[in-house]
Design an enzyme around this catalytic site. Structure first.
Site, PDB file in Angstrom:
ATOM      1  N   LYS A 114       0.850  -1.189   0.000  1.00 54.33           N
ATOM      2  CA  LYS A 114       0.000   0.000   0.000  1.00 54.33           C
ATOM      3  C   LYS A 114       0.889   1.243   0.000  1.00 54.33           C
ATOM      4  O   LYS A 114       1.511   1.578   1.005  1.00 54.33           O
ATOM      5  CB  LYS A 114      -0.903  -0.011   1.232  1.00 54.33           C
ATOM      6  CG  LYS A 114      -1.938   1.089   1.223  1.00 54.33           C
ATOM      7  CD  LYS A 114      -2.923   0.899   2.370  1.00 54.33           C
ATOM      8  CE  LYS A 114      -4.003   1.964   2.324  1.00 54.33           C
ATOM      9  NZ  LYS A 114      -3.455   3.329   2.323  1.00 54.33           N
ATOM     10  N   LYS A 287      -6.756  -8.267  -1.759  1.00 59.23           N
ATOM     11  CA  LYS A 287      -7.944  -8.190  -2.610  1.00 59.23           C
ATOM     12  C   LYS A 287      -8.297  -9.586  -3.096  1.00 59.23           C
ATOM     13  O   LYS A 287      -7.393 -10.362  -3.429  1.00 59.23           O
ATOM     14  CB  LYS A 287      -7.670  -7.320  -3.852  1.00 59.23           C
ATOM     15  CG  LYS A 287      -7.438  -5.852  -3.582  1.00 59.23           C
ATOM     16  CD  LYS A 287      -7.061  -5.123  -4.871  1.00 59.23           C
ATOM     17  CE  LYS A 287      -6.820  -3.638  -4.603  1.00 59.23           C
ATOM     18  NZ  LYS A 287      -6.240  -2.952  -5.771  1.00 59.23           N
TER      19      LYS A 287
END
Ligand SMILES: [Zn+2]
Length: 669
Positions: A114, A287
């Site tokens: 991230k 995800k």
């Protein structure tokens, strides 16, 4: 549209782009002549077509004007925001929810680092970058198209043929650690306030009204998603990233996992590697890889149920300074430390952070009551990065004039940022370091007084000064582990013997800054007795070979400090009588000999030792040859020692070197 319509549209687009490259980026991709030819062609075609010429045609404007405000832009599909997980348990329940909701599915996760940057939405029409907007509230952002065009990692035209009619590419604009450091040093040179972190710097750079400013900031971009057009491209996140990479976008390295253990392993591994990455990340994103499974899970409010951000513990937080503390290190360097409201940073609670030195403290404008950003990354000591909301009336802290540990005066060497305590012999903060140097082999050489014993004597409050070594009753050690009667007797004997070390050793043992074994020997042979060294003025000191102004200054301030003189008086009173040295150079055992010093020495500076031996009439040389008389080898001596052995040249060690450095001629009387 006239017969020339298509060509006119093409020329206008081309010329706008060249204007932009020329005026904004200062990086034209065609020559002036080529540009003029295109512009002339457009003028002619516009005249031929007979249609009204719009005001924004390149024939009517010069250059691309800087934008004055940011126009709001609605995203084609909203940008979702991810839910956060801060603990392993939260990740476990995220995975459990998916398992329960999709009992039939083979669940596969893609894991992405991230990036700590700024989310943007890029709109491509027929493969051309048309518009770029910040995330904003997720539905509407600000138009930053001109600024985005200055980022080299963002293609103006998508590469490859198979491009959806409209494609929204999502990703993160960020600034690398190197570009950030570079930017802040330029800010500093220009007297501008530094940025607190790369994220703020990236945000500030992207939202420059003049895109030329953005161009100077070396921003970068990673693509990680798509809005409109995305599902035409791929049926999974991993396939989408591959497609985006094919269009010319930078994408990050990702991981794969099928269960919680796999996710958490990736997380911990990346956390380890985090300091080595070229850019800042603040966690990882898990995800569901498969788009159809993503669709089945859907979103709640604005957060997708098929993804979660697992954050690293914050490495930078904001807190308030309660006080500035002056900490004395074991070598006497006095460092400002901020005492702060306790705060969690880098996974631990922190209430102290270093300010490094007086200059840094002043530069960052840290004062009592200041609001500061504190950083703690990995095992690094927490530090104050910057202060903000600075109160112009606040009282800036003054460095102390006296050492907070011992009350001796504080000094600062010209050209150095550190301030130091001058009470070397009396300062409790420096005690262990001083004691172990004092008793070491090249100094007073007290055998049996090891690090462990010294540490215990200090910790139990039995030694508070080097003078205590000669005043302490060692029979009190009876009963300590490892301290038998014999051992104590030997220790006392060693202490007794050390009282009559040569003056050079004694001076070295005092640990005066910049006075190593060789300089101590030079001082001893020049002044011959302690009292003369103590009272020598600068001029007298400078007349000693290899004593320069810096060394002389250090010697002066050491003996000028009352605390140190008290300790020396106590040593003399206890019977320490350094033996004077009188040197007749030509009688030195090494006089006239060619010698080579190699390897590293514990107590001796090699260069100074060479100077000193030269003053005795020896001839120091750089390389070993048949003409070499003697090689003096320290630790880790390499090829020179090997060669000396091959040639059968005599080899000596550091102990012998010390005796030659301290050498004094037989008394003439
Ligand atoms: Zn001190």
């Amino acid at each position: 549209m006239s017969v020339h319509g298509e060509r006119i549209a093409f020329l206008r687009r081309e010329l706008r782009e060249h204007n932009y490259r020329y005026y904004i980026l200062s990086a034209p991709s065609i020559s002036d002549a080529e540009y003029d030819a295109l512009l002339r062609e457009l003028e002619q075609l516009e005249a031929l077509s007979g249609e009204p010429v719009p005001l924004d045609s390149p024939t009517q404007t010069v250059g691309a004007p800087p934008s004055h405000t940011f126009t709001p832009r609605e995203h084609g599909e909203p940008l979702l925001s991810l839910a956060n997980a801060f603990t392993d348990e939260e990740v476990e329940s995220f995975v459990r929810r998916l398992d329960e909701s999709l009992p039939q599915a083979a669940i596969r996760f893609i894991i992405e680092p991230k990036i700590d940057g700024l989310a943007v939405n890029l709109r491509y029409e027929r493969g051309e970058l048309r518009m770029a907007a910040t995330r904003g509230d997720g539905t509407t952002g600000e138009d930053v198209t001109d600024n985005i065009r200055t980022i080299s990692g963002i293609p103006w035209h998508l590469q490859g043929g198979d491009v959806p009619e409209v494609l929204e590419v999502r990703g993160e604009v960020y600034m690398s650690k190197a570009a950030f450091a570079d930017l802040n040093s330029r800010q500093d040179a220009e007297g501008a306030a530094p940025f607190a972190n790369p994220r703020n710097a990236a945000a500030g750079s992207l939202r420059q009204l003049d895109a030329r400013m953005t161009a100077k900031r070396k921003l970068a971009f990673f693509a990680y998603g798509a809005g409109i057009g995305g599902r035409q491209l791929a049926s999974s996140q991993s396939a989408l990233l591959a497609a985006l990479a094919g269009y010319g976008f930078a994408v990050q390295q990702t991981g794969q996992a099928a269960d919680v253990i796999g996710l958490l392993n990736f997380y911990r591994d990346l956390q380890q590697r985090r300091p080595d990455l070229a850019y800042e990340i603040d966690g990882v994103v898990y995800k569901l890889d498969d788009f159809s499974l993503q669709q089945q899970m859907g979103a709640v409010a604005r957060s997708p149920r098929w993804a979660i951000a697992h954050k690293f513990p914050a490495e930078e937080v904001t807190t308030t300074v309660r006080d500035i503390i002056w900490q004395v290190g074991r070598t006497g360097v006095i460092t400002p430390v901020a005492d702060m409201e306790p705060v969690a940073v880098g996974g631990v609670i922190v209430s102290r952070a270093t300010l490094h030195n007086v200059d840094e403290m002043a530069r960052k404008q840290v004062y009592c009551g200041a609001t500061v950003v504190v950083r703690r990354a990995g095992d690094v000591i927490p530090e104050v990065v910057t202060a903000f909301d600075i109160d112009a009336d606040a009282l800036m802290p003054e460095p102390p004039h006296l050492c907070p540990a011992c009350g001796a005066s504080v000094y600062r060497i010209e050209g150095e940022v550190a301030i130091r305590c001058s009470g070397g012999l009396a300062c409790p903060a420096q005690l262990k370091e001083r004691l172990s140097h004092f008793v070491s082999r090249g100094a007073m050489d007290i055998e049996g007084m090891g690090e462990k014993l010294l540490a215990r004597l200090v910790d139990e409050g039995l030694l508070a000064s080097i003078a205590d070594i000669y005043e302490f009753d060692y029979h009190r050690l009876a009963g300590w582990t490892g301290m038998g009667e014999k051992k104590i007797a030997n220790l006392q004997e060693a202490i007794e013997v050390s009282k009559t070390r040569p003056l050079a050793r004694f001076l070295h043992a005092l640990g005066i800054r910049h006075v190593g074994a060789a300089t101590a020997a030079a001082l001893a042979s020049h002044f011959t007795e302690l009292a003369a060294v103590v009272s020598a003025d600068e001029e007298a000191l400078l007349s000693v070979p290899d004593v320069g102004p810096e060394v002389a200054g250090s010697i002066r301030s050491f003996f000028a400090e009352e605390h140190n003189r008290v300790v020396i008086d106590r040593l003399l009173h206890a019977g320490v009588t350094p033996v004077a040295a009188q040197v007749v150079a030509s009688d030195h055992p090494l006089a006239g000999k060619t010698i080579v010093l190699t390897g590293s020495f514990e107590a001796v500076n090699r260069r100074q030792a060479q100077e000193r031996l030269r003053s005795f009439g020896a001839r120091p040389a750089g390389s070993v040859s048949k003409l070499t008389d003697l090689v003096i080898a320290g630790e880790k001596a390499g090829s020179k020692l090997t060669k000396a052995r091959e040639l059968g040249i005599e080899v000596a060690d550091e102990a012998q070197l010390l005796s030659w450095l301290e050498w004094s001629a037989p008394s003439l009387s």
